[in-house]
Design an enzyme around this catalytic site. Sequence first.
Site, PDB file in Angstrom:
ATOM      1  N   LYS A  13      38.711  38.726 -30.858  1.00 26.69           N
ATOM      2  CA  LYS A  13      37.364  38.681 -30.268  1.00 26.69           C
ATOM      3  C   LYS A  13      36.802  37.250 -30.274  1.00 26.69           C
ATOM      4  CE  LYS A  13      35.646  41.549 -33.368  1.00 26.69           C
ATOM      5  NZ  LYS A  13      36.837  41.780 -34.208  1.00 26.69           N
ATOM      6  N   ARG A 127      45.288  33.110 -41.644  1.00 27.07           N
ATOM      7  CA  ARG A 127      44.073  32.332 -41.396  1.00 27.07           C
ATOM      8  C   ARG A 127      43.380  31.937 -42.699  1.00 27.07           C
ATOM      9  NH1 ARG A 127      39.259  35.006 -38.067  1.00 27.07           N
ATOM     10  NH2 ARG A 127      39.325  36.357 -39.891  1.00 27.07           N
ATOM     11  N   ARG A 129      40.276  33.210 -44.209  1.00 28.27           N
ATOM     12  CA  ARG A 129      38.823  33.248 -44.412  1.00 28.27           C
ATOM     13  C   ARG A 129      38.544  33.988 -45.734  1.00 28.27           C
ATOM     14  NH1 ARG A 129      36.051  35.875 -39.299  1.00 28.27           N
ATOM     15  NH2 ARG A 129      35.952  37.719 -40.622  1.00 28.27           N
ATOM     16  N   ARG A 140      38.937  46.559 -43.912  1.00 28.64           N
ATOM     17  CA  ARG A 140      38.230  46.291 -42.650  1.00 28.64           C
ATOM     18  C   ARG A 140      38.830  47.129 -41.520  1.00 28.64           C
ATOM     19  NH1 ARG A 140      39.194  40.135 -42.974  1.00 28.64           N
ATOM     20  NH2 ARG A 140      38.584  39.986 -40.796  1.00 28.64           N
TER      21      ARG A 140
HETATM   22  P1  AP5 Z   1      40.069  36.002 -34.017  1.00 30.98           P
HETATM   23  O1  AP5 Z   1      39.905  35.561 -32.620  1.00 30.98           O
HETATM   24  O2  AP5 Z   1      39.286  35.314 -35.065  1.00 30.98           O
HETATM   25  O3  AP5 Z   1      39.864  37.580 -34.104  1.00 30.98           O
HETATM   26  P2  AP5 Z   1      38.548  38.416 -34.361  1.00 30.98           P
HETATM   27  O4  AP5 Z   1      38.721  39.688 -33.628  1.00 30.98           O
HETATM   28  O5  AP5 Z   1      37.346  37.595 -34.055  1.00 30.98           O
HETATM   29  O6  AP5 Z   1      38.745  38.624 -35.928  1.00 30.98           O
HETATM   30  P3  AP5 Z   1      37.690  38.567 -37.118  1.00 30.98           P
HETATM   31  O7  AP5 Z   1      38.494  38.487 -38.358  1.00 30.98           O
HETATM   32  O8  AP5 Z   1      36.647  37.555 -36.859  1.00 30.98           O
HETATM   33  O9  AP5 Z   1      37.089  40.000 -36.960  1.00 30.98           O
HETATM   34  P4  AP5 Z   1      36.141  40.799 -37.864  1.00 30.98           P
HETATM   35  O10 AP5 Z   1      35.654  41.823 -36.944  1.00 30.98           O
HETATM   36  O11 AP5 Z   1      36.797  41.284 -39.101  1.00 30.98           O
HETATM   37  O12 AP5 Z   1      35.114  39.712 -38.380  1.00 30.98           O
HETATM   38  P5  AP5 Z   1      33.569  39.477 -38.103  1.00 30.98           P
HETATM   39  O13 AP5 Z   1      33.318  38.058 -38.312  1.00 30.98           O
HETATM   40  O14 AP5 Z   1      33.162  40.106 -36.838  1.00 30.98           O
HETATM   41  O15 AP5 Z   1      41.622  35.920 -34.375  1.00 30.98           O
HETATM   42  C1  AP5 Z   1      42.072  36.135 -35.682  1.00 30.98           C
HETATM   43  C2  AP5 Z   1      43.218  35.154 -35.998  1.00 30.98           C
HETATM   44  O16 AP5 Z   1      44.302  35.444 -35.135  1.00 30.98           O
HETATM   45  C3  AP5 Z   1      42.853  33.689 -35.760  1.00 30.98           C
HETATM   46  O17 AP5 Z   1      43.467  32.908 -36.728  1.00 30.98           O
HETATM   47  C4  AP5 Z   1      43.414  33.415 -34.354  1.00 30.98           C
HETATM   48  O18 AP5 Z   1      43.765  32.066 -34.191  1.00 30.98           O
HETATM   49  C5  AP5 Z   1      44.625  34.331 -34.327  1.00 30.98           C
HETATM   50  N1  AP5 Z   1      44.929  34.851 -32.976  1.00 30.98           N
HETATM   51  C6  AP5 Z   1      44.036  35.318 -32.063  1.00 30.98           C
HETATM   52  N2  AP5 Z   1      44.687  35.743 -30.956  1.00 30.98           N
HETATM   53  C7  AP5 Z   1      46.010  35.542 -31.186  1.00 30.98           C
HETATM   54  C8  AP5 Z   1      47.185  35.784 -30.406  1.00 30.98           C
HETATM   55  N3  AP5 Z   1      47.121  36.323 -29.178  1.00 30.98           N
HETATM   56  N4  AP5 Z   1      48.371  35.470 -30.976  1.00 30.98           N
HETATM   57  C9  AP5 Z   1      48.441  34.935 -32.218  1.00 30.98           C
HETATM   58  N5  AP5 Z   1      47.382  34.665 -32.987  1.00 30.98           N
HETATM   59  C10 AP5 Z   1      46.161  34.967 -32.481  1.00 30.98           C
HETATM   60  O19 AP5 Z   1      32.911  40.333 -39.294  1.00 30.98           O
HETATM   61  C11 AP5 Z   1      33.078  39.953 -40.625  1.00 30.98           C
HETATM   62  C12 AP5 Z   1      32.225  40.838 -41.526  1.00 30.98           C
HETATM   63  O20 AP5 Z   1      30.836  40.668 -41.210  1.00 30.98           O
HETATM   64  C13 AP5 Z   1      32.460  42.358 -41.367  1.00 30.98           C
HETATM   65  O21 AP5 Z   1      33.526  42.812 -42.158  1.00 30.98           O
HETATM   66  C14 AP5 Z   1      31.108  42.904 -41.820  1.00 30.98           C
HETATM   67  O22 AP5 Z   1      30.991  42.877 -43.228  1.00 30.98           O
HETATM   68  C15 AP5 Z   1      30.124  41.887 -41.262  1.00 30.98           C
HETATM   69  N6  AP5 Z   1      29.672  42.234 -39.888  1.00 30.98           N
HETATM   70  C16 AP5 Z   1      29.891  41.531 -38.751  1.00 30.98           C
HETATM   71  N7  AP5 Z   1      29.342  42.128 -37.690  1.00 30.98           N
HETATM   72  C17 AP5 Z   1      28.767  43.269 -38.168  1.00 30.98           C
HETATM   73  C18 AP5 Z   1      28.044  44.329 -37.542  1.00 30.98           C
HETATM   74  N8  AP5 Z   1      27.829  44.360 -36.208  1.00 30.98           N
HETATM   75  N9  AP5 Z   1      27.611  45.342 -38.336  1.00 30.98           N
HETATM   76  C19 AP5 Z   1      27.806  45.325 -39.677  1.00 30.98           C
HETATM   77  N10 AP5 Z   1      28.481  44.361 -40.323  1.00 30.98           N
HETATM   78  C20 AP5 Z   1      28.952  43.331 -39.568  1.00 30.98           C
HETATM   79 MG    MG Z   2      35.692  36.943 -35.218  1.00 30.78          MG
END
Ligand code: AP5
Ligand code: MG
Length: 182
Positions: A13, A127, A129, A140
Site C-alpha cells: 500500500k 524491512r 520497522r 497483524r
Molecule cells: P509497503 O509498501 O510498506 O506495504 P504496506 O502495505 O504499506 O505495509 P505496512 O507494513 O505499512 O502495512 P500495515 O498495514 O501493517 O501498516 P500501517 O502503517 O498501515 O511494503 C512493505 C515492504 O515490502 C517494503 O519494504 C517494500 O519495499 C516491500 N515491497 C513492496 N512491494 C514489493 C514488491 N512488489 N516486491 C518486493 N518487495 C516489495 O499500520 C501500522 C499500525 O498502525 C497497525 O498495525 C495499527 O496498529 C495502526 N493503524 C494504522 N492504520 C489504522 C487504522 N485505520 N485503524 C486502526 N489502527 C491503525
Molecule cells: Mg504502509
Amino acid sequence: MRIILLGAPGSGKGTQGQRLMEHLHIPQISTGDLLRAAVAAGTELGLKAKATMDAGQLVADDVVIGMIRERLAEPDAAKGFILDGFPRTQPQAVALDQLLAKIDQPLKKVINLDASDEEIVQRLTARGRADDNEATIRRRLQVYGEQTRPLLDYYRKKGLLAVVPGMGTIDDTYARMLKTLD
Ligand code: AP5
Ligand code: MG
C-alpha cells in the site's frame, strides 16, 4: 480522484500509494504514518497508540476516524486523495462514507492489493520497522483477516472494488493498478 488502498500489511500500500501520489498529484494519506508521527512527536495520542501498534492490534476507531477527519479537511485533500491503511474496520468505512457524503465527494475506486502471507512475512522481516518482527507480523495478518478483509465485500457491493495481484515486481503491480483507474 478519491482512492482507497486496501490490502494486508506488507501488500504494498505504501509503495504503490507513493507512486500513485506522484502520478496523480494528490496526497497519499496513511493512518499508519500519521500514528508513527504522533509516536515520534511524543504526543499523548502517540504514547497511547504505541503499545497497540507494537502489539500488531488496531488503534481505536474513534482515534483514527478523528485523525482522518482532520486530515481530509486540509486544503491539499480537496481535489482528491489516496487513503493507505484506512478504513480498516466496518465502523471506519461507515464513518468515511458519512464524511464524504457530507462534502459530496464520492470514492472513485477501492483497490485491494493481494499478496500471500509467506511473501508478506519475507518482505516485512527484511524491512525491520518497530512492528516488523515475525510474531507481530503474524498478529497483524490475523487482525487484517478478521477486521479488514470483510471490507472487501462492503466495497464489492458498492461496485467500487478492484482486486490487484500484488506479487511480482513493484512495476508490474503498479501497471496493473493504473489499469483499474482507467
Ligand atoms: P509497503 O509498501 O510498506 O506495504 P504496506 O502495505 O504499506 O505495509 P505496512 O507494513 O505499512 O502495512 P500495515 O498495514 O501493517 O501498516 P500501517 O502503517 O498501515 O511494503 C512493505 C515492504 O515490502 C517494503 O519494504 C517494500 O519495499 C516491500 N515491497 C513492496 N512491494 C514489493 C514488491 N512488489 N516486491 C518486493 N518487495 C516489495 O499500520 C501500522 C499500525 O498502525 C497497525 O498495525 C495499527 O496498529 C495502526 N493503524 C494504522 N492504520 C489504522 C487504522 N485505520 N485503524 C486502526 N489502527 C491503525
Ligand atoms: Mg504502509
